[in-house]
Scaffold this active site. Structure first.
Site, PDB file in Angstrom:
ATOM      1  N   TRP A 169       0.818  -1.217   0.000  1.00  0.00           N
ATOM      2  CA  TRP A 169       0.000   0.000   0.000  1.00  0.00           C
ATOM      3  C   TRP A 169       0.850   1.265   0.000  1.00  0.00           C
ATOM      4  O   TRP A 169       0.603   2.168   0.794  1.00  0.00           O
ATOM      5  CB  TRP A 169      -0.918   0.054   1.232  1.00  0.00           C
ATOM      6  CG  TRP A 169      -1.996  -0.962   1.281  1.00  0.00           C
ATOM      7  CD1 TRP A 169      -2.161  -1.923   2.233  1.00  0.00           C
ATOM      8  CD2 TRP A 169      -3.067  -1.115   0.344  1.00  0.00           C
ATOM      9  NE1 TRP A 169      -3.267  -2.678   1.945  1.00  0.00           N
ATOM     10  CE2 TRP A 169      -3.853  -2.195   0.794  1.00  0.00           C
ATOM     11  CE3 TRP A 169      -3.450  -0.455  -0.821  1.00  0.00           C
ATOM     12  CZ2 TRP A 169      -4.981  -2.626   0.120  1.00  0.00           C
ATOM     13  CZ3 TRP A 169      -4.566  -0.884  -1.497  1.00  0.00           C
ATOM     14  CH2 TRP A 169      -5.320  -1.949  -1.021  1.00  0.00           C
ATOM     15  N   GLU A 371      -2.795   6.745   6.870  1.00  0.00           N
ATOM     16  CA  GLU A 371      -2.252   7.676   7.890  1.00  0.00           C
ATOM     17  C   GLU A 371      -2.919   7.447   9.238  1.00  0.00           C
ATOM     18  O   GLU A 371      -3.103   8.390  10.008  1.00  0.00           O
ATOM     19  CB  GLU A 371      -2.484   9.131   7.456  1.00  0.00           C
ATOM     20  CG  GLU A 371      -1.795   9.502   6.177  1.00  0.00           C
ATOM     21  CD  GLU A 371      -0.361   9.902   6.373  1.00  0.00           C
ATOM     22  OE1 GLU A 371       0.118   9.812   7.520  1.00  0.00           O
ATOM     23  OE2 GLU A 371       0.282  10.276   5.391  1.00  0.00           O
TER      24      GLU A 371
END
Ligand code: TGC
Ligand code: FAD
Length: 392
Positions: A169, A371
């Site tokens: 990712w 995040e």
């Protein structure tokens, strides 16, 4: 896609709190998005391709290292300018903002904050112009929310390090020239290493079939006995706190960026509601659509205030990780809810690429996950206010 008629909502006259420099920086980014992003972004999202031709423009508006000092090629701006640039870029597309966030906060920031002077001089000016593009490898196939469990590792082989493992990712990985990679040494301590494209045993396969962030390239980082020169270790900080320190900066940018996506959805829905006639009157004259639009502008205004105050704290070096988590979590959730409501205001037209809303909605499904997920940020707030860490 239709012509870009965007007008930024400013219900509480927040422009009055901005300096002339803030407004200049913001307006330059806004004009660039209208000119260079809006006309092409739908096509690139549909074909799931990162528009590489925008790299020079991102550099010109100061999106690569806005707060990195000028002597290293950065724009030398404050944190509110950085936030405003992220807001404007994400008004265009979250995937484009991702590219800028990674380059600035996850590649340039660690090299600036933890690197040697030689590393700063070698990489930062080229990253600032986009001559080099970077990516950030923290997440692994079996370690996402829990990066401290990472298994990517390096061994000291005398004149070099030998790096093995895999990251998943990773934004920008398919085209990045360098990767800031987090890996454990033989004692299990996490360090940052700069890995360059072309090093033997290093590959970056692209991840396909995404329904979200389609205009951003995502991929893997695979390290198969990669010989990394010793001078590529970032010596200034180690332990999990090193990558987490970079995340503070990127999450702060996302807190502003999400406002941009929400503003675009609101502005589009408001204009459509005023123009769309049903039952002989604009749908904007109906109470149900007014409820949607009034709640949207209320939430956007609250998010703007949160981001602005956080920017002040960040400028003073006082913003805590938990404060940043709260803003990232709140503002991304605000944006995704507005995107979903705004799409409904447009009825059937809301699902087409004629309008930006559906693309924003799909993009924000990634933004609410990367995040630090929505849950993880809630747990960061929970731990901060109770003193009890519920992660483990
Ligand atoms: P924990 O025990 O809490 O902390 C470990 C050590 O780190 C220190 N620390 C920090 N230091 C600096 N800055 C921060 N923000 C820090 N937060 C914590 C802490 O003091 C401790 O130090 P020490 O010396 O005592 O060892 O760590 P934990 O293992 O319990 O995990 C905490 C948790 C879950 C919050 C953290 O791991 C986390 O945030 N997880 C989410 C993972 C994440 O956000 N991954 C993001 C990957 S990058 C990405 O998504 C890019 S998307 C890019 C784009 O396209 O925009
Ligand atoms: P998991 O950690 O497996 O979480 C799955 C679910 O479990 C989530 O809902 C989570 O909230 C929940 N959960 C996990 N732990 C707990 C707990 N203790 N309590 C309660 N619930 C919990 N990473 C990088 O390093 N660099 C990049 O550039 C990057 N770019 C990305 C781009 C995209 C498009 C995407 C989708 C991701 C990217 N990421 C990147 C990875 C991203 O940071 C991770 O996806 C994210 O941190 C979550 O990890 P995970 O997907 O493994 O989910």
């Amino acid at each position: 896609m239709r012509p870009d008629l965007f007008e930024a909502p400013d219900y509480y006259n927040l422009d009055e709190l901005l300096s002339e420099e803030h407004k200049l920086v913001r307006d330059a980014a806004r004009q660039w998005v209208k000119r260079d992003i809006t006309p092409i972004i739908e096509e690139f999202a549909q074909k799931a391709e990162f528009p590489k031709q925008i790299i020079g423009g991102l550099a010109e508006i100061g999106a690569f290292g806005p707060y990195i000092p000028v002597e290293y090629g950065g724009a030398g701006l404050d944190q509110i300018s950085y936030g405003l640039i992220m807001q404007e870029i994400e008004r265009g597309d979250s995937g484009v903002r991702s590219t800028a966030s990674v380059q600035s906060s996850l590649v340039m920031y660690p090299i600036f904050a933890y690197g040697t002077e030689d590393q700063r001089k070698k990489y930062l000016p080229k990253l600032a112009t986009g001559e080099y593009m970077g990516c950030f490898g923290l997440t692994e196939p079996d370690h996402g929310s829990n990066p401290s469990g990472m298994v990517t590792n390096f061994k000291d082989k005398g004149d070099h390090f030998l790096l093995n493992g895999a990251k998943l990712w990773i934004s920008n990985s398919p085209f990045a020239d360098i990767a800031v990679v987090w890996a454990k040494n033989e004692e299990g301590r996490i360090h940052g290493l700069i890995v360059e494209r072309g090093m033997e045993g290093f590959s970056t396969p692209e991840t396909h079939n995404k329904w979200s962030l389609r205009a951003s390239a995502t991929g893997e980082l695979i390290f198969d006995n990669v010989k990394v020169p010793k001078e590529n270790l970032l010596p200034g900080k180690n332990g999990l706190g090193a990558p987490l320190g970079c995340l503070d900066s990127a999450r702060y940018g996302i807190a502003w960026g999400a406002i941009g996506a929400a503003m675009d959805c609101y502005d589009t829905a408001l204009r459509y509601a005023k123009e769309r006639i049903q039952f002989g009157k604009p749908i904007a004259a109906t109470q149900l659509q007014q409820k949607k639009l009034a709640e949207m502008i209320t939430e956007i205004t609250k998010a703007q205030l949160l981001a602005f105050r956080l920017g002040q704290l960040k400028n003073e070096g006082r913003a805590t990780t938990a404060q940043i988590s709260m803003a990232k979590r709140n503002n991304v959730e605000m944006a995704i809810k507005i995107a979903r409501e705004a799409r409904q205001v447009l009825g059937g037209m809301g699902i087409t690429g004629e309008y930006s809303i559906m693309r924003h909605m799909m993009n924000l499904e990634s933004v609410i996950t990367y995040e630090g997920t929505h849950d993880i940020h809630l747990l960061i707030t929970g731990a901060d206010i109770t003193g009890h860490n519920a992660f483990k």
